[in-house]
Structures are given as structure tokens and as C-alpha cells.
Motif scaffolding. Structure first.
Motif, short mmCIF file in Angstrom:
data_model
loop_
_atom_site.label_atom_id
_atom_site.label_comp_id
_atom_site.label_asym_id
_atom_site.label_seq_id
_atom_site.Cartn_x
_atom_site.Cartn_y
_atom_site.Cartn_z
N ASP A 143 22.63 4.63 -5.59
CA ASP A 143 22.22 3.25 -5.34
C ASP A 143 21.21 2.73 -6.36
OD1 ASP A 143 23.94 2.82 -3.17
OD2 ASP A 143 22.53 3.77 -1.80
N GLY A 144 21.02 3.46 -7.46
CA GLY A 144 20.16 2.98 -8.54
C GLY A 144 20.80 1.79 -9.24
N ILE A 145 19.97 0.85 -9.64
CA ILE A 145 20.44 -0.35 -10.33
C ILE A 145 20.48 -0.10 -11.84
CG2 ILE A 145 19.95 -2.78 -10.84
CD1 ILE A 145 20.86 -2.37 -7.99
N VAL A 146 21.59 -0.47 -12.43
CA VAL A 146 21.80 -0.31 -13.87
C VAL A 146 22.05 -1.69 -14.47
CG1 VAL A 146 23.26 0.73 -15.64
CG2 VAL A 146 22.84 1.95 -13.51
N LYS A 147 21.34 -1.99 -15.53
CA LYS A 147 21.57 -3.24 -16.27
C LYS A 147 22.62 -2.96 -17.34
CE LYS A 147 19.09 -6.82 -18.85
NZ LYS A 147 17.75 -7.19 -19.37
N LEU A 148 23.66 -3.78 -17.38
CA LEU A 148 24.73 -3.64 -18.37
C LEU A 148 24.49 -4.67 -19.46
CD1 LEU A 148 27.71 -3.43 -15.85
CD2 LEU A 148 26.38 -1.54 -16.82
N VAL A 149 24.38 -4.20 -20.69
CA VAL A 149 24.06 -5.08 -21.82
C VAL A 149 25.13 -4.93 -22.91
CG1 VAL A 149 22.33 -5.66 -23.56
CG2 VAL A 149 21.60 -4.75 -21.34
N LYS A 150 25.82 -6.03 -23.19
CA LYS A 150 26.83 -6.00 -24.24
C LYS A 150 26.18 -5.78 -25.60
CE LYS A 150 30.13 -9.21 -22.18
NZ LYS A 150 30.83 -10.50 -22.39
N GLU A 151 26.84 -4.99 -26.44
CA GLU A 151 26.36 -4.73 -27.80
C GLU A 151 27.46 -5.07 -28.80
OE1 GLU A 151 24.95 -0.70 -28.18
OE2 GLU A 151 23.08 -1.17 -27.16
N PRO A 152 27.73 -6.35 -29.05
CA PRO A 152 28.83 -6.72 -29.95
C PRO A 152 28.63 -6.26 -31.39
CG PRO A 152 27.52 -8.65 -29.35
CD PRO A 152 27.03 -7.51 -28.51
N SER A 153 27.40 -5.98 -31.79
CA SER A 153 27.16 -5.52 -33.17
C SER A 153 27.07 -3.99 -33.25
CB SER A 153 25.89 -6.16 -33.72
OG SER A 153 24.78 -5.81 -32.91
N ASN A 154 27.46 -3.28 -32.20
CA ASN A 154 27.47 -1.82 -32.21
C ASN A 154 28.44 -1.35 -33.30
OD1 ASN A 154 28.54 0.91 -31.45
ND2 ASN A 154 27.02 0.68 -29.82
N ASP A 173 35.01 -8.67 -21.23
CA ASP A 173 35.19 -10.11 -21.12
C ASP A 173 35.01 -10.64 -19.70
OD1 ASP A 173 35.66 -10.39 -23.84
OD2 ASP A 173 37.82 -10.03 -23.61
N LYS A 174 34.79 -9.75 -18.75
CA LYS A 174 34.65 -10.15 -17.35
C LYS A 174 33.18 -10.30 -16.93
CE LYS A 174 38.97 -8.00 -15.76
NZ LYS A 174 39.61 -7.92 -17.03
N ILE A 175 32.26 -9.89 -17.81
CA ILE A 175 30.84 -9.96 -17.46
C ILE A 175 30.08 -10.80 -18.49
CG2 ILE A 175 30.89 -7.74 -16.25
CD1 ILE A 175 29.41 -6.51 -18.66
N ASP A 176 28.90 -11.27 -18.09
CA ASP A 176 28.02 -12.01 -19.00
C ASP A 176 27.31 -11.03 -19.93
OD1 ASP A 176 28.69 -14.42 -17.76
OD2 ASP A 176 27.07 -14.21 -16.29
N ILE A 187 30.14 -2.62 -10.26
CA ILE A 187 29.58 -3.83 -10.83
C ILE A 187 29.31 -4.79 -9.68
CG2 ILE A 187 30.02 -5.82 -12.33
CD1 ILE A 187 31.63 -3.95 -14.12
N LEU A 188 28.10 -5.32 -9.64
CA LEU A 188 27.70 -6.19 -8.54
C LEU A 188 28.42 -7.54 -8.59
CD1 LEU A 188 23.82 -5.66 -8.45
CD2 LEU A 188 25.57 -4.50 -7.10
N THR A 189 28.87 -7.99 -7.43
CA THR A 189 29.41 -9.34 -7.30
C THR A 189 28.22 -10.29 -7.26
OG1 THR A 189 29.35 -9.31 -4.89
CG2 THR A 189 31.39 -8.51 -5.96
N LEU A 190 28.47 -11.58 -7.33
CA LEU A 190 27.39 -12.56 -7.26
C LEU A 190 26.65 -12.44 -5.93
CD1 LEU A 190 25.83 -14.92 -8.45
CD2 LEU A 190 27.58 -16.47 -7.56
N ASP A 191 27.36 -12.25 -4.82
CA ASP A 191 26.72 -12.09 -3.52
C ASP A 191 25.85 -10.84 -3.47
OD1 ASP A 191 27.89 -14.42 -2.58
OD2 ASP A 191 29.53 -13.38 -1.54
N GLU A 192 26.34 -9.74 -4.02
CA GLU A 192 25.57 -8.50 -4.04
C GLU A 192 24.33 -8.64 -4.92
OE1 GLU A 192 29.20 -5.31 -3.36
OE2 GLU A 192 28.84 -6.12 -5.37
N TYR A 193 24.47 -9.33 -6.04
CA TYR A 193 23.35 -9.59 -6.94
C TYR A 193 22.27 -10.40 -6.21
CZ TYR A 193 20.80 -11.81 -10.79
OH TYR A 193 19.81 -12.28 -11.62
N GLU A 194 22.69 -11.46 -5.54
CA GLU A 194 21.74 -12.30 -4.80
C GLU A 194 21.07 -11.52 -3.68
OE1 GLU A 194 24.11 -15.71 -3.77
OE2 GLU A 194 23.86 -16.60 -5.76
#
Length: 116
Positions: free
Chosen positions: A20-31, A70-73, A92-99
């Protein structure tokens, strides 16, 4: 949507991974290795690894980073549901789960948002 997280076991081992740990997902387009790379960050540890993007590392039933990209911000969040050694499966959290997470003042999501 479920994802496989490949953690940097040489840096942290499985220590940052907790159910149940929260993980931040960060896109790295310049990887330089993968333009669809999605880094995983956790409170107290920073970057702990990446969302798997290979048929050899994605656990069955999970989506690869390329399918999720392409499905996430730019920044999104997931919650760890299963741990296997230095890898994890996260939802991946839904908008309701995030809120709902935002309503909990003890949630790590508040600390991970501070960097934004």
C-alpha cells in the motif's frame, strides 16, 4: 491498470517497497535508453526504479511502460499491491482513488506532491 516496478535493488534492495505504499510515476521522455521510460519515486528514497517495459520483466497481467505511457499525465501515482523480492506490482490510481488519498493527511502522496 497494474504495472511491474523494477526497483534498484543494488541501491535500496526491497527496503522502500511496502504494501500500500504510494509511488509517484514520472515520465522521462529524454531517457537515453527508453523514450517511454517511467521512473518510480517514493518518499524518503527518491527514485527507486522504473516501470518495466520489456516482455522479459513485465509480470503477467501487468501493463508495460510503453502501454501505460500515453494513458497517464507527466506525474501520476500508483499504490503497491504485491511485492516479490526487489520487484513490485502496483495499481495505478484512478481519479477517485487519488482524491481519496488526498483526504488522508498521513498519505505519502502529500510529500510526493511537494516536488511539483
Amino acid at each position: 491498470m497494474y504495472i511491474t516496478i523494477q526497483s534498484f535493488d543494488k541501491l535500496h534492495g526491497s527496503k522502500p517497497l511496502k504494501l500500500d505504499g504510494i509511488v509517484k510515476l514520472v515520465k522521462e521522455p529524454s531517457n537515453k535508453y527508453d523514450t517511454e521510460a517511467i521512473a518510480c519515486e517514493m518518499r524518503h528514497f527518491g527514485k527507486i526504479g522504473y516501470v518495466s517495459n520489456s516482455v522479459n520483466t513485465v509480470i503477467k497481467g501487468c501493463m508495460s511502460a510503453g502501454r501505460v505511457y500515453d494513458k497517464i499525465d507527466e506525474d501520476y501515482f500508483a499504490k503497491i499491491k504485491f511485492i516479490a523480492g526487489s520487484n513490485a506490482i502496483a495499481k495505478i490510481l484512478t481519479l477517485d482513488e487519488y482524491e481519496e488519498e488526498l483526504k488522508n493527511p498521513e498519505s505519502d502522496i502529500h510529500y510526493l506532491l511537494e516536488g511539483d
